[in-house]
Every structure is written in structure tokens, then in C-alpha cells.
Write a protein that holds these residues in place. Structure first.
Motif, mmCIF file in Angstrom:
data_model
loop_
_atom_site.group_PDB
_atom_site.id
_atom_site.type_symbol
_atom_site.label_atom_id
_atom_site.label_comp_id
_atom_site.label_asym_id
_atom_site.label_seq_id
_atom_site.Cartn_x
_atom_site.Cartn_y
_atom_site.Cartn_z
ATOM 1 N N UNK A 1 82.783 70.104 -66.213
ATOM 2 C CA UNK A 1 82.590 68.957 -67.062
ATOM 3 C C UNK A 1 83.591 67.921 -66.306
ATOM 4 N N UNK A 2 82.967 66.762 -65.816
ATOM 5 C CA UNK A 2 83.690 65.514 -65.444
ATOM 6 C C UNK A 2 84.140 64.697 -66.524
ATOM 7 N N UNK A 3 85.252 64.096 -66.350
ATOM 8 C CA UNK A 3 85.701 63.071 -67.336
ATOM 9 C C UNK A 3 85.414 61.716 -66.836
ATOM 10 N N UNK A 4 84.498 60.947 -67.539
ATOM 11 C CA UNK A 4 83.949 59.554 -67.171
ATOM 12 C C UNK A 4 84.640 58.634 -68.168
ATOM 13 N N UNK A 5 85.603 58.862 -69.106
ATOM 14 C CA UNK A 5 85.856 57.948 -69.858
ATOM 15 C C UNK A 5 86.589 56.709 -69.402
ATOM 16 N N UNK B 1 82.293 63.031 -70.976
ATOM 17 C CA UNK B 1 82.067 63.842 -69.938
ATOM 18 C C UNK B 1 80.430 64.013 -69.314
ATOM 19 N N UNK B 2 80.427 64.331 -68.204
ATOM 20 C CA UNK B 2 79.375 64.624 -67.718
ATOM 21 C C UNK B 2 79.393 66.124 -67.515
ATOM 22 N N UNK C 1 86.154 63.086 -58.890
ATOM 23 C CA UNK C 1 86.997 63.846 -60.055
ATOM 24 C C UNK C 1 87.249 65.200 -59.915
ATOM 25 N N UNK C 2 88.238 65.484 -60.475
ATOM 26 C CA UNK C 2 88.421 67.004 -60.493
ATOM 27 C C UNK C 2 87.727 67.428 -61.789
#
Length: 289
Positions: A19-23, A12-13, A58-59
Motif C-alpha cells: 500500500x502506497x500513501x498518496x495523501x 492509499x494505492x 514512495x516506500x
């Protein structure tokens, strides 16, 4: 940029309290045999430019509602600097419970040590103490995360090999054994709460760092007092080991180390990175028979 690992290996960022999931930006299926170092950190140079555009669609998760794990999942090496603040050397030489008959002089005479990867945990886990008859201490440290392969690095180029920084706790059981043995117990290497990329830290050698135990300050110092600063540590370590993406160098702890006990709560903070709270498990660990 602040990059975390959360909720069972999501990447995440962190932006404020979001927190944004960037996986999805990463290849999480490496071919065997695995390359040296951490597979995710190795991919960061090509992924970083894609993050802003991806995050905008992203949510977010709430930071308060996620489980933070060690921001580096698989460091090839966790490297420790045992005596890298003069005031800590002085307190160690004055305290028989720390020195056990040794006289500490300088880091270049004692060298570095390797801390077992199996000791690694994140801030949402608990430190487990297993030897009630021995003293267990906290040691707060600036942790440096290597970003690309490095060998025989020159001092003035050392920061080029850094990916970022996080808070490290080099938990320690006191005794006469070598540091790599006493500091490698399960849960005795804490990293978190996230990695701050190097572009956000103007000078890693001018950062305040501290730790409280149950709300009371125990260590409160600044990386300006490092004997081997960050560049010199990278230069020194790379003379002995090849450094790989995701390798972690714990830069040493200042004075004020002290005993922790089951049920204690530690709060560590480093300027420019953030703070994290870590609990000591309420019960002593027992051998599995």
C-alpha cells in the motif's frame, strides 16, 4: 487501480500486498461550506494521472499491517435498492420474519431508500448488534461509487458517472418499519476493502458475489441476476436525486440472507474487487444512560 483509506484517514494505492500513501496529492483542507459529496472523490479526476509517478518514489506499507477504513469517508448519500434480485424477492415473500406481512413485487413499485451516513464503517471495524430480541441479517451487495455530478442520466451514459466499485454490506434488522430506519443503525453500512476504479471492471453486471459466515457459504450469486442493472439503477436514482462524487449506490442483495449473532465472522467477496472479513462484536450493544 485500487484505492483505499487506512490508518486514520490516509489515502492509499493498493498494489498486490503493498500500500502506497498518496495523501499528499490531495487538498485535505476544503473551504466551508463543504461542497456536496465526498471531498476526496471529487478530486480524483485531477489526481489519478499523478499517482504512478508519485508512487514510484514512495516506500510501501504492508497490506497485512494496516487498518483499512471505509474507502469513502463522507458519501453524501448511501442509496439502497431493497428488492433487486428475483430469488431474494421470492425468499422474502416466503419468510414472515423478512416480509412482516408485506408482499414484495418489483423495485420500481417500492423505490429506493436512503441509508444514514452515520451507519458507515470499514472492514477493520466491527458490526455492533443492539437488539437481542430481533433478527439481524447480512446482505452482501455490489456498491457503486459515483464519480461526478449526475442528474437525469440516460441509461447508455450511466457508467460515465461511475468512479469505481467496492463491496457493500447492507446490514439489516428485521421488523415492520421502513427500510431506511431498520438499515441505518450504527455500523450497519460496511464498505471495503477498497475502491476498484471502473476501468478495471469490464462489466459490473457480470460479477460473482458471495458471503460466508463462520466459514459457511450463505449467499453466492452473480450481478447478472440484478433486476435493475447498474446502469438502470443510476438512471433511476438520478431521476429523484442529484448524485454527487462519493455518493454510494448499494445495488441490492441476492437470495440467502440469514441471521448473524455476536461473535460471528463474515467474509464477503466480489469478483474483480477482492474480499474482506468483518467481525460481529462479541457483546450486544447497550444504550448509553
Amino acid at each position: 487501480m485500487r484505492l483505499c483509506r487506512f490508518n486514520r484517514d490516509r489515502i492509499g494505492v493498493v498494489e498486490g500486498e503493498a500500500v502506497y500513501d498518496i495523501t499528499a496529492l490531495f487538498d485535505v483542507q476544503p473551504a466551508w461550506p463543504l461542497p456536496h459529496g465526498d471531498w476526496i472523490v471529487r478530486q480524483m479526476p485531477e489526481v489519478l494521472p499523478k499517482i504512478p509517478g508519485y508512487v514510484s518514489e514512495q516506500k510501501p506499507f504492508l497490506l497485512s499491517g494496516i487498518r483499512l477504513e471505509s474507502p469513502v469517508a463522507n458519501p453524501g448519500k448511501i442509496i439502497g435498492a431493497p428488492i433487486n434480485y428475483r430469488a431474494h424477492i421470492d425468499e422474502a415473500n416466503a419468510d414472515k420474519a423478512i416480509n412482516h406481512g408485506k408482499t414484495f413485487t418489483s423495485l420500481d413499485q417500492y423505490g429506493l431508500f436512503i441509508k444514514a451516513n452515520s451507519a458507515l464503517i470499514g472492514p477493520s471495524e466491527e458490526v455492533q448488534l443492539s437488539f437481542p430480541d430481533r433478527r439481524n441479517d447480512h446482505e452482501v451487495e455490489l456498491a457503486v461509487v459515483i464519480g461526478k455530478e449526475a442528474r437525469f442520466v440516460k441509461y447508455d451514459q450511466a457508467l460515465d458517472y461511475v468512479f469505481g466499485y467496492c463491496i457493500g454490506l447492507d446490514m439489516t434488522i428485521r421488523g415492520p418499519e421502513f427500510p431506511g430506519f431498520r438499515k441505518s443503525l450504527d455500523t450497519f453500512a460496511v464498505l471495503g476493502p477498497w475502491i476498484v476504479t471502473k476501468d478495471e471492471i469490464a462489466d459490473p453486471n457480470k460479477l460473482g458475489l458471495s458471503i460466508k459466515v463462520n466459514g459457511e457459504f450463505r449467499q453466492n450469486s452473480n450481478t447478472s441476476y440484478l433486476i435493475f442493472d447498474v446502469q438502470r439503477l443510476i438512471e433511476y436514482a438520478s431521476r429523484f436525486y442529484t448524485l454527487y462524487p462519493g455518493d454510494v449506490i448499494m445495488t441490492g442483495t441476492p437470495e440467502g440472507v440469514s441471521q448473524v449473532n455476536p461473535g460471528d465472522v463474515m467474509e464477503a467477496e466480489i469478483e474483480g474487487i477482492g474480499r474482506m472479513q468483518i467481525a460481529i462484536a462479541r457483546d450486544w450493544g447497550t444504550p448509553r444512560l
